[in-house]
Design an enzyme around this catalytic site. Structure first.
Site, PDB file in Angstrom:
ATOM      1  N   ARG A 145      36.343 -30.909   8.105  1.00 51.98           N
ATOM      2  CA  ARG A 145      37.255 -29.936   7.504  1.00 51.98           C
ATOM      3  C   ARG A 145      38.312 -29.445   8.490  1.00 51.98           C
ATOM      4  O   ARG A 145      39.206 -28.683   8.117  1.00 51.98           O
ATOM      5  CB  ARG A 145      36.456 -28.730   6.992  1.00 51.98           C
ATOM      6  CG  ARG A 145      35.408 -29.062   5.944  1.00 51.98           C
ATOM      7  CD  ARG A 145      34.527 -27.857   5.641  1.00 51.98           C
ATOM      8  NE  ARG A 145      35.241 -26.804   4.962  1.00 51.98           N
ATOM      9  CZ  ARG A 145      35.161 -26.555   3.660  1.00 51.98           C
ATOM     10  NH1 ARG A 145      34.400 -27.313   2.895  1.00 51.98           N
ATOM     11  NH2 ARG A 145      35.844 -25.572   3.125  1.00 51.98           N
ATOM     12  N   TYR A 148      42.276 -29.381   8.029  1.00 55.93           N
ATOM     13  CA  TYR A 148      42.860 -28.278   7.262  1.00 55.93           C
ATOM     14  C   TYR A 148      42.695 -26.952   8.005  1.00 55.93           C
ATOM     15  O   TYR A 148      43.677 -26.224   8.215  1.00 55.93           O
ATOM     16  CB  TYR A 148      42.190 -28.207   5.888  1.00 55.93           C
ATOM     17  CG  TYR A 148      42.773 -27.172   4.966  1.00 55.93           C
ATOM     18  CD1 TYR A 148      44.066 -27.314   4.460  1.00 55.93           C
ATOM     19  CD2 TYR A 148      42.031 -26.061   4.578  1.00 55.93           C
ATOM     20  CE1 TYR A 148      44.604 -26.366   3.597  1.00 55.93           C
ATOM     21  CE2 TYR A 148      42.556 -25.120   3.708  1.00 55.93           C
ATOM     22  CZ  TYR A 148      43.845 -25.261   3.228  1.00 55.93           C
ATOM     23  OH  TYR A 148      44.369 -24.329   2.378  1.00 55.93           O
ATOM     24  N   GLU A 150      42.015 -26.167  11.209  1.00 60.66           N
ATOM     25  CA  GLU A 150      42.737 -26.031  12.467  1.00 60.66           C
ATOM     26  C   GLU A 150      44.245 -26.213  12.279  1.00 60.66           C
ATOM     27  O   GLU A 150      45.038 -25.629  13.010  1.00 60.66           O
ATOM     28  CB  GLU A 150      42.210 -27.030  13.502  1.00 60.66           C
ATOM     29  CG  GLU A 150      40.759 -26.810  13.907  1.00 60.66           C
ATOM     30  CD  GLU A 150      40.548 -25.563  14.775  1.00 60.66           C
ATOM     31  OE1 GLU A 150      41.364 -24.609  14.704  1.00 60.66           O
ATOM     32  OE2 GLU A 150      39.560 -25.544  15.521  1.00 60.66           O
ATOM     33  N   ASN A 177      39.748 -18.092  -2.272  1.00 64.92           N
ATOM     34  CA  ASN A 177      39.634 -18.962  -3.455  1.00 64.92           C
ATOM     35  C   ASN A 177      40.412 -18.416  -4.644  1.00 64.92           C
ATOM     36  O   ASN A 177      40.157 -17.304  -5.109  1.00 64.92           O
ATOM     37  CB  ASN A 177      38.168 -19.122  -3.860  1.00 64.92           C
ATOM     38  CG  ASN A 177      37.383 -19.908  -2.839  1.00 64.92           C
ATOM     39  OD1 ASN A 177      37.290 -19.503  -1.684  1.00 64.92           O
ATOM     40  ND2 ASN A 177      36.801 -21.018  -3.252  1.00 64.92           N
ATOM     41  N   VAL A 191      35.637 -24.237  -9.490  1.00 67.89           N
ATOM     42  CA  VAL A 191      36.052 -23.754 -10.806  1.00 67.89           C
ATOM     43  C   VAL A 191      36.496 -24.916 -11.686  1.00 67.89           C
ATOM     44  O   VAL A 191      36.022 -25.074 -12.827  1.00 67.89           O
ATOM     45  CB  VAL A 191      37.166 -22.699 -10.686  1.00 67.89           C
ATOM     46  CG1 VAL A 191      37.717 -22.347 -12.067  1.00 67.89           C
ATOM     47  CG2 VAL A 191      36.642 -21.433 -10.002  1.00 67.89           C
ATOM     48  N   ASN A 193      35.928 -28.174 -11.229  1.00 70.80           N
ATOM     49  CA  ASN A 193      34.789 -29.082 -11.415  1.00 70.80           C
ATOM     50  C   ASN A 193      33.864 -28.602 -12.516  1.00 70.80           C
ATOM     51  O   ASN A 193      33.508 -29.349 -13.435  1.00 70.80           O
ATOM     52  CB  ASN A 193      33.973 -29.175 -10.120  1.00 70.80           C
ATOM     53  CG  ASN A 193      34.419 -30.307  -9.226  1.00 70.80           C
ATOM     54  OD1 ASN A 193      35.410 -30.955  -9.487  1.00 70.80           O
ATOM     55  ND2 ASN A 193      33.678 -30.532  -8.160  1.00 70.80           N
ATOM     56  N   GLN A 212      25.201 -20.160  -1.816  1.00 70.92           N
ATOM     57  CA  GLN A 212      26.407 -19.833  -1.069  1.00 70.92           C
ATOM     58  C   GLN A 212      27.356 -19.048  -1.977  1.00 70.92           C
ATOM     59  O   GLN A 212      27.369 -19.244  -3.195  1.00 70.92           O
ATOM     60  CB  GLN A 212      27.073 -21.090  -0.498  1.00 70.92           C
ATOM     61  CG  GLN A 212      27.537 -22.121  -1.499  1.00 70.92           C
ATOM     62  CD  GLN A 212      26.477 -23.155  -1.816  1.00 70.92           C
ATOM     63  OE1 GLN A 212      25.323 -22.820  -2.053  1.00 70.92           O
ATOM     64  NE2 GLN A 212      26.874 -24.431  -1.862  1.00 70.92           N
ATOM     65  N   GLN A 279      29.265 -18.158   3.159  1.00 70.86           N
ATOM     66  CA  GLN A 279      29.753 -16.908   2.580  1.00 70.86           C
ATOM     67  C   GLN A 279      31.269 -16.862   2.658  1.00 70.86           C
ATOM     68  O   GLN A 279      31.869 -17.303   3.629  1.00 70.86           O
ATOM     69  CB  GLN A 279      29.172 -15.698   3.321  1.00 70.86           C
ATOM     70  CG  GLN A 279      27.686 -15.501   3.151  1.00 70.86           C
ATOM     71  CD  GLN A 279      27.215 -14.275   3.916  1.00 70.86           C
ATOM     72  OE1 GLN A 279      27.436 -14.147   5.119  1.00 70.86           O
ATOM     73  NE2 GLN A 279      26.575 -13.354   3.222  1.00 70.86           N
TER      74      GLN A 279
END
Length: 328
Positions: A145, A148, A150, A177, A191, A193, A212, A279
């Site tokens: 990941r 994105y 960094e 989000n 959402v 999906n 999570q 979280q």
């Protein structure tokens, strides 16, 4: 030019967030220049704006310089879902870093105010909860990941260095989000999906045990935050968290979507992806204080509008595969 009317550039303007921002800026009376290379953006998102004489579109990749005259710049260009930004991670970093350099250079030359759409991903898998803007984050710089995470962290660095070195008038928002109509149907976000799977009565996929947490902000609320941050006094540079502090587990979200769609879908578990944060919840105290902003749209209301959007797409195209193959 009418009083208060500006020429505003929106990079990534044909994307999910960018198209709503273009719509809002036009409604506010501005001239809008939408720039997009259509990697994840879609012409469908802006078709309804093309007849407006104050709206222009340029197909362009922000990793290359752009020579135009503008008063304000909203830099939203970058794939923002793991499926898309991991497809070409080197290009993702280039979009964040070279794109920021090019847009900052444009702002410097034209003396434009410039807004950076940063992300809650700069916090990584946080050890502080909820996340405040003073938290420096817990990011794996070599993980899948990182292109994105960094890339966006470096873009923030560039924005603040241009501000300190060249007195550029900057704004930096950290987006949590966000969901709503015009989300890419195959962006891999929970959402979209869950809604697409539920509408087709397919198994709803959650990763890990589903405990999570995420916070979900409806797109209209987020765009209001963008506009307020851009219009704030010049000493309000950010970063400012923009998101909904309501916190839900992924399993809770799946259960709500199944209920609201009347789906027969079962919830199934898959292994948790590497570096997936456990979280995510914004502390929006700063946004409340300096922007007088907080989200207004409850989760179920926003989901209802989003479900209706995807239901319409599926009815027109039949399957998500046909939808994904449709011209964009």
């Amino acid at each position: 030019m009418m009083f208060g009317r500006k020429r505003v550039l929106v990079t990534g303007g044909a994307g999910f967030l960018g198209s709503f921002l273009c719509e809002r800026l036009l409604a506010d009376g501005h001239d809008v220049l939408c720039v997009d290379n259509y990697f994840t953006g879609s012409r469908d998102n802006i078709l309804h704006l093309l007849d407006d004489q104050r709206f222009e579109v340029i197909r362009h990749d922000v990793t290359f310089p752009l020579y135009i005259e503008v008063d304000e710049i909203y830099n939203l260009a970058c794939p923002a879902s793991p499926i898309h930004y991991q497809f070409d991670p080197v290009q993702t970093v280039k979009t964040s870093v070279h794109g920021a350099i090019n847009m900052l250079g444009l702002a410097k030359r034209t003396k434009a105010k410039i807004f950076q759409a940063s992300t809650s991903e700069v916090y990584g898998d946080p050890t502080v909860h909820p996340q405040t803007e003073t938290y420096w984050g817990n990011v794996n710089p070599v993980g899948p990941r990182a292109c994105y995470d960094e890339g966006k962290r470096c873009a923030e660095t560039l924005f603040f260095d241009y501000h300190r070195q060249f007195q550029l008038n900057i704004r930096v928002a950290r987006i949590f989000n966000t969901y709503g109509p015009r989300m890419h149907p195959r962006d891999g976000r929970v959402v979209s999906n869950f809604i697409i799977q539920a509408l087709q009565n397919q198994p709803i996929t959650i990763y890990g045990d589903g405990r999570q947490t995420r916070s979900f902000c409806y797109v209209d609320d987020l765009i209001e935050g963008f506009v307020r941050l851009m219009g704030a006094p010049d000493d309000v540079t950010g970063p400012v968290n923009l998101g909904n502090p309501g916190e839900f587990t992924i399993r809770e979200l799946a259960e709500i979507v199944v209920e609201m769609t009347g789906s027969r879908s079962e919830i199934v578990s898959r292994p948790l992806p590497q570096d997936d944060p456990m979280q995510r919840r914004p502390d929006i105290s700063r946004a409340k204080q300096v922007l007088d902003w907080e989200p207004k749209v409850p989760l179920r209301d926003g989901l209802s509008r989003t479900i209706a959007y995807f239901d319409g797409l599926l009815r027109r195209h039949g399957t998500v595969e046909a939808l994904a193959a449709a011209p964009r």
